[in-house]
Design a protein around this motif. Structure first.
Motif, mmCIF file in Angstrom:
data_model
loop_
_atom_site.group_PDB
_atom_site.id
_atom_site.type_symbol
_atom_site.label_atom_id
_atom_site.label_comp_id
_atom_site.label_asym_id
_atom_site.label_seq_id
_atom_site.Cartn_x
_atom_site.Cartn_y
_atom_site.Cartn_z
ATOM 1 N N ASP A 197 1.292 -0.859 0.429
ATOM 2 C CA ASP A 197 0.141 0.388 -0.392
ATOM 3 C C ASP A 197 0.856 1.189 0.381
ATOM 4 O O ASP A 197 1.621 1.832 1.211
ATOM 5 C CB ASP A 197 -0.697 0.169 1.384
ATOM 6 C CG ASP A 197 -1.745 1.418 0.677
ATOM 7 O OD1 ASP A 197 -2.393 1.656 0.437
ATOM 8 O OD2 ASP A 197 -2.131 1.413 2.580
ATOM 9 N N VAL A 198 1.228 1.914 -0.877
ATOM 10 C CA VAL A 198 2.074 3.071 -1.789
ATOM 11 C C VAL A 198 3.297 2.372 -0.872
ATOM 12 O O VAL A 198 3.921 1.949 -1.867
ATOM 13 C CB VAL A 198 1.633 4.704 -1.033
ATOM 14 C CG1 VAL A 198 2.210 5.619 -1.495
ATOM 15 C CG2 VAL A 198 -0.429 4.435 -1.094
ATOM 16 N N PHE A 199 4.160 2.968 -0.017
ATOM 17 C CA PHE A 199 5.433 2.986 0.708
ATOM 18 C C PHE A 199 5.620 1.964 1.472
ATOM 19 O O PHE A 199 6.629 1.725 2.227
ATOM 20 C CB PHE A 199 5.743 4.436 0.813
ATOM 21 C CG PHE A 199 6.332 5.125 -0.179
ATOM 22 C CD1 PHE A 199 7.183 4.592 -0.921
ATOM 23 C CD2 PHE A 199 5.344 6.624 -0.232
ATOM 24 C CE1 PHE A 199 7.815 6.101 -2.251
ATOM 25 C CE2 PHE A 199 5.831 7.505 -1.196
ATOM 26 C CZ PHE A 199 6.783 7.264 -2.062
ATOM 27 N N ILE B 115 2.335 11.786 -2.619
ATOM 28 C CA ILE B 115 3.262 13.328 -2.672
ATOM 29 C C ILE B 115 3.528 13.658 -1.382
ATOM 30 O O ILE B 115 5.024 14.211 -1.468
ATOM 31 C CB ILE B 115 2.029 13.516 -3.295
ATOM 32 C CG1 ILE B 115 1.771 13.955 -4.649
ATOM 33 C CG2 ILE B 115 3.125 15.598 -3.425
ATOM 34 C CD1 ILE B 115 0.611 14.457 -5.080
ATOM 35 N N ARG B 116 3.243 13.875 -0.516
ATOM 36 C CA ARG B 116 3.930 13.534 1.154
ATOM 37 C C ARG B 116 4.854 12.671 1.013
ATOM 38 O O ARG B 116 5.662 13.456 1.832
ATOM 39 C CB ARG B 116 2.651 13.714 1.936
ATOM 40 C CG ARG B 116 1.356 14.877 1.822
ATOM 41 C CD ARG B 116 0.470 14.279 3.392
ATOM 42 N NE ARG B 116 0.207 13.406 3.464
ATOM 43 C CZ ARG B 116 -1.005 13.045 2.510
ATOM 44 N NH1 ARG B 116 -2.092 13.418 2.239
ATOM 45 N NH2 ARG B 116 -1.661 12.244 3.059
ATOM 46 N N GLU B 117 4.565 11.745 1.060
ATOM 47 C CA GLU B 117 5.821 10.434 1.752
ATOM 48 C C GLU B 117 7.141 10.176 0.588
ATOM 49 O O GLU B 117 7.911 9.864 0.865
ATOM 50 C CB GLU B 117 5.003 9.268 2.089
ATOM 51 C CG GLU B 117 4.517 9.060 3.070
ATOM 52 C CD GLU B 117 3.382 8.220 3.341
ATOM 53 O OE1 GLU B 117 4.478 7.066 3.044
ATOM 54 O OE2 GLU B 117 2.198 7.840 3.524
ATOM 55 N N THR C 165 4.525 20.283 -0.257
ATOM 56 C CA THR C 165 5.072 19.469 -0.260
ATOM 57 C C THR C 165 7.147 19.313 -0.560
ATOM 58 O O THR C 165 7.862 19.104 -0.270
ATOM 59 C CB THR C 165 4.832 18.219 -0.629
ATOM 60 O OG1 THR C 165 3.598 17.204 -0.478
ATOM 61 C CG2 THR C 165 6.346 16.669 -0.263
ATOM 62 N N PHE C 166 6.900 19.899 -1.959
ATOM 63 C CA PHE C 166 7.874 20.021 -2.437
ATOM 64 C C PHE C 166 8.772 21.604 -2.599
ATOM 65 O O PHE C 166 9.829 22.142 -2.741
ATOM 66 C CB PHE C 166 8.002 19.969 -4.367
ATOM 67 C CG PHE C 166 8.550 17.517 -4.426
ATOM 68 C CD1 PHE C 166 9.584 16.891 -4.037
ATOM 69 C CD2 PHE C 166 7.148 16.965 -3.710
ATOM 70 C CE1 PHE C 166 9.576 16.357 -3.952
ATOM 71 C CE2 PHE C 166 7.159 15.588 -3.855
ATOM 72 C CZ PHE C 166 8.504 14.724 -4.127
ATOM 73 N N HIS D 86 13.265 16.945 -5.537
ATOM 74 C CA HIS D 86 13.458 16.716 -3.916
ATOM 75 C C HIS D 86 15.510 17.330 -3.429
ATOM 76 O O HIS D 86 16.015 16.685 -4.093
ATOM 77 C CB HIS D 86 13.815 15.567 -3.152
ATOM 78 C CG HIS D 86 14.470 15.453 -1.984
ATOM 79 N ND1 HIS D 86 13.845 15.870 -0.772
ATOM 80 C CD2 HIS D 86 15.089 14.373 -1.913
ATOM 81 C CE1 HIS D 86 13.815 15.174 -0.058
ATOM 82 N NE2 HIS D 86 15.111 14.888 0.358
ATOM 83 N N ASP D 87 15.233 17.806 -3.341
ATOM 84 C CA ASP D 87 16.691 19.094 -2.516
ATOM 85 C C ASP D 87 17.246 18.193 -1.777
ATOM 86 O O ASP D 87 16.942 17.490 -0.965
ATOM 87 C CB ASP D 87 16.354 20.586 -2.366
ATOM 88 C CG ASP D 87 15.970 21.285 -3.068
ATOM 89 O OD1 ASP D 87 15.392 21.437 -4.678
ATOM 90 O OD2 ASP D 87 15.225 22.224 -1.873
#
Length: 330
Positions: free
Chosen positions: A245-247, A279-281, A309-310, A329-330
C-alpha cells in the motif's frame, strides 16, 4: 460486534453458521475481521488487516492455498469480468457441491449474477435483500473453463502487456500513461534506481527496465502485481515487483526517481488518499536531486499538494484532460 458495510450487514442478519467459511474479495469490515472465517483476496490492504489480527488470509497468487471451507461467500466486485474470474477460480479449485453465496450492492450490478451463474450452468436462488444489497445462493461445480483464460495481452509502446479484469487500463493503454511516457525521457536519469508506484499492467515498469534502469514496481492490487510480473517476463526485462500500500514495505528504500499514474477511484467514490500519501511521503524515498514524476486528471488538486511538499514543481505537459507534473527533492 455489528457489521459496518451494507453487504456485511445483510450477511449478519442471516440465520446461517458462517464459521470457517471463506470470504472472497470482501471490503474492510470489523465484523468479518473479528469473526471465525478465512480470507481470500487480491487487495493487499485487506490482506494486511487480517494478518495483523493473526487471521488466516490468502492470495490467489500465493503458493499456499486456503483449507477446504464448509462454504464460500463471494463479494461481487464492480468489475463484472473480475467477479466471473473469481467464480471460475473457485469452481476449479474447491470441491464440487461447496455451498456458495454471492453478495453485492444493487448499484454495483449484483443482479447480473443470475445470468452469470446460469451461463456457467450453476443453479441460483435469491436468499435475501436489504440495505440496497442482494444475496444469492448456489453451489460450486466444474464448469470446464480455465480461469487463466481471463489473462490476455496487448501491444503498446513496443511492449507486450499482460492484462486481467480489474487491473487499471485493462486491454488498452491509458491516455494519461501515454502522455507520461512521452515526457519521461526528458526528466529521468540515465541510470539509477527507479520506482513505479501503482504499476497496473506493468507498462511503466517494463519501459523503465528496457532503458536499463534498476526498476522496482509496487501495487496494492494483487492482480496488478501478477500482471506486471508477467509483463516483465514477456518483454525479457528484469525488475522487482512487490505488493504493498503506497510505500508500505519500502520504508528504508531510496530512489533516483519515482514515476506514477496514481489511482484516485475507490469503487464509485473519488479517493485522493493514495495519491496524497504518494506525494507527501515521496521526499523520504527520494535521494537528493531525485524526482517525482506523475500524471493525473487535470481537475485533481495535486498542485497544492506538490507545492506544500516540495516547495515548487513543474508542469511538463497539459492536454486539458491530463497533466504531467515533476517535482525535485533537494
Amino acid at each position: 460486534m455489528n457489521a459496518e458495510t451494507p453487504v456485511c450487514q445483510l450477511l449478519q442478519r442471516q440465520d446461517a453458521d458462517y464459521r470457517g467459511w471463506l470470504w472472497v474479495a470482501p471490503p474492510r469490515d470489523a465484523w468479518l475481521e473479528g469473526g471465525e472465517g478465512m480470507l481470500l483476496a487480491g487487495d493487499q490492504i485487506v490482506l494486511d488487516a487480517w494478518r495483523a489480527r493473526d487471521r488466516p488470509a490468502f492470495s490467489p497468487f500465493a503458493d499456499d492455498a486456503p483449507p477446504v471451507p464448509p462454504g464460500v461467500v463471494l463479494f461481487w466486485p464492480k468489475a463484472h469480468a473480475l467477479g466471473e474470474w473469481w467464480l471460475l477460480w473457485l469452481c476449479a479449485r474447491l470441491p464440487v457441491g461447496t455451498p456458495l453465496q454471492v453478495v453485492g450492492e444493487n448499484q454495483g450490478g449484483i443482479k447480473r449474477v443470475l445470468k452469470v451463474l446460469a451461463a456457467l450452468g450453476l443453479g441460483c436462488r435469491k436468499v435475501d435483500s436489504a440495505r440496497r444489497c442482494t444475496l444469492f445462493a448456489s453451489r460450486l461445480d466444474r464448469v470446464g473453463i480455465d480461469p487463466d483464460a481471463a489473462w490476455t495481452s496487448f501491444e503498446a509502446e513496443g511492449l507486450s502487456l499482460a492484462s486481467h479484469p480489474g487491473v487499471f487500463g485493462h486491454g488498452k493503454l491509458d491516455e494519461g500513461t501515454r502522455l507520461l511516457l512521452e515526457r519521461l525521457p526528458d526528466v529521468l536519469p540515465s541510470k539509477g534506481d527507479v520506482l513505479d508506484m501503482g504499476c497496473g499492467d506493468g507498462v511503466l515498469a517494463a519501459w523503465l527496465a528496457r532503458r536499463g534502469l534498476a526498476t522496482t514496481a509496487i501495487d496494492v492490487n494483487g492482480f496488478a502485481v501478477e500482471a506486471t510480473r508477467r509483463t516483465l517476463v514477456a518483454n525479457d526485462v528484469k525488475g522487482e515487483v512487490l505488493a504493498g500500500d503506497v510505500f508500505t514495505g519500502l520504508e528504508d528504500r531510496r530512489f533516483d526517481a519515482i514515476v506514477s499514474n496514481p489511482p484516485f477511484h475507490q469503487e464509485r467514490a473519488i479517493d485522493y488518499g493514495p495519491a496524497g500519501r504518494l506525494i507527501r511521503e515521496a521526499p523520504a524515498h527520494l535521494r537528493p536531486g531525485g524526482r517525482l514524476v506523475l500524471v493525473a486528471n487535470a481537475f485533481l488538486p495535486y498542485p497544492d499538494l506538490l507545492e506544500r511538499t516540495f516547495g515548487r514543481f513543474d508542469v511538463l505537459a497539459d492536454d486539458r484532460r491530463f497533466r504531467v507534473y515533476a517535482a525535485t527533492h533537494d
